[in-house]
Design an enzyme around this catalytic site. Structure first.
Site, PDB file in Angstrom:
ATOM      1  N   LEU A 306       0.834  -1.199   0.000  1.00  0.00           N
ATOM      2  CA  LEU A 306       0.000   0.000   0.000  1.00  0.00           C
ATOM      3  C   LEU A 306       0.870   1.250   0.000  1.00  0.00           C
ATOM      4  CD1 LEU A 306      -2.668  -1.124   2.619  1.00  0.00           C
ATOM      5  CD2 LEU A 306      -3.014  -0.872   0.165  1.00  0.00           C
ATOM      6  N   CYS A 307       0.530   2.187  -0.863  1.00  0.00           N
ATOM      7  CA  CYS A 307       1.250   3.458  -0.944  1.00  0.00           C
ATOM      8  C   CYS A 307       0.562   4.465  -0.029  1.00  0.00           C
ATOM      9  CB  CYS A 307       1.266   3.964  -2.384  1.00  0.00           C
ATOM     10  SG  CYS A 307       2.156   5.526  -2.602  1.00  0.00           S
TER      11      CYS A 307
END
EC number: 2.3.2.23
Length: 378
Positions: A306-307
């Site tokens: 996840l960014c």
């Protein structure tokens, strides 16, 4: 330190910083935890007006089983980076393993942060503990006296049994509001930890295990969990490896519609996340990745990483709760317009690739900074 010795120290501290103290209050305490408040005065009001005082800062302290050989662990219910820095400085002060010296350092540093004079009561922390029945025992209730007598018989109990002791000062049980099946899980973890401790096969750290037990209890009693928005399962009964299923997302989002189709096609009606914690949690964030289904958008990277700045050392705070992180991920997937990739190769999501993608994106953002997408991007 014996149970009676620790209890005497905690009573001494609570007698100095009681619930009516003007600056620092010990609201409640147990043998493994303190709940404190630091009262912040309001800023100078404009001429002809008055300001209400801001809410007090809430601080928590976890006392480890090896205290005083190892220092207590502090965290604060605030996202203020200045407060996080105060606790990080306290953590770096390795010589402050004594709870009394930690309190003195913490109160003085908070006073400096808010431009307040050093409170005179902190000097009392340098005094030796009172002996006999003087001083701190005057305010002990009959229930507490009974507990103290019981404590004398269980001085040799280990940390996990200590945590099961009934709370004092009227504080509700830490297990209140938790369903029976989840209480059974917590009890199983406690017994496993105790057995590992006796066998000398302890995994993780005391600091991380204590905090993760607290986080799991908070999850079990949370309304979002009880409402079925998400569920949590420990992988192989490990506190350090969680499966989190997101069962409900915004009903107006395309992702919600995709999950309905996924349920019809594959019998899966959730997004499965993996939370992996290290020994230095809560000072480092968990590593979080999507396990299934394969998603596009939603700030999901290759491998399922996840960014999110929240999940990096730069954006993480030890004050964050896992409950809030789960709900933030839920919202971020919707905000980023995540969609299920039907028919995609499920093997493309794995731990090694997720870690590689995560490390790459962190390096990029460390150079260029993070930004908030404009409203038209979701």
């Amino acid at each position: 330190m014996s149970v009676s010795g620790l209890k005497a120290e905690l009573k001494f501290l609570a007698s100095i910083f009681d619930k009516n103290h003007e600056r620092f209050r010990i609201v409640s305490w147990k043998l493994d935890e303190l709940h404190c408040q630091f009262l912040v005065p309001p800023p100078p009001p404009p001429p002809g007006s008055s300001l209400s005082p801001p809410p007090p800062l809430t601080l928590h302290c976890n006392i480890t089983e090896s205290y005083p050989s190892s220092s207590p662990i502090w965290f604060v219910d605030s996202d203020d980076p200045n407060l996080t820095s105060v606790l990080e400085r306290l953590e770096d002060t390795k010589n402050n393993s004594s709870l009394r010296q930690q309190l003195k350092w913490l109160i003085c540093d908070l006073c400096r942060l808010y431009n307040l004079p050093k409170h005179l009561d902190v000097e009392m922390l340098d005094q030796p503990l009172p002996t006999g029945q003087n001083g701190t025992t005057e305010e002990v209730t009959s229930e507490e006296e009974e507990e103290e007598e019981m404590a004398e018989d269980i001085e040799d109990l280990d940390h996990y049994e200590m945590k099961e002791e009934e709370p004092i000062n009227g504080k509700k049980s830490e297990d209140e509001g938790i369903e029976k099946e989840n209480l059974a899980i917590l009890e199983k973890i406690r017994k496993t930890q105790r057995q590992d401790h006796l066998n000398g096969a302890v995994s993780g750290s005391v600091q991380a295990s204590d905090r993760l037990m607290k986080e799991l209890r908070d999850v079990y009693r949370s309304q979002s969990y009880k409402a079925g928005i998400y569920s949590v399962e420990l992988i192989n009964d490990s506190l350090y490896d969680w499966h989190v299923k997101l069962h409900k997302v915004d009903s107006d989002s395309p992702l919600h519609s995709d999950l309905q189709i996924l349920k019809e096609k594959e019998g899966i009606e959730y997004i499965l996340l993996n939370f992996s914690f290290k020994d230095n949690f809560p000072f480092d964030p968990p590593f979080v990745r999507v396990v299934l289904p394969v998603l596009s958008g939603g700030y999901v990277l290759g491998g399922g990483a996840l960014c999110m700045e929240l999940l990096t050392k730069q954006g993480w705070s030890s004050a964050y709760s896992i409950e809030s992180v789960i709900m933030q991920i839920n919202a971020t997937l919707v905000k980023g317009k995540a969609r299920v990739q039907f028919g995609a190769n499920k093997n493309q999501y794995n731990l090694a690739r997720a870690q590689q993608s995560y490390n790459s994106i962190v390096q990029i953002h460390e150079k260029n900074g993070w930004y908030t997408p404009p409203k038209e991007d979701g």
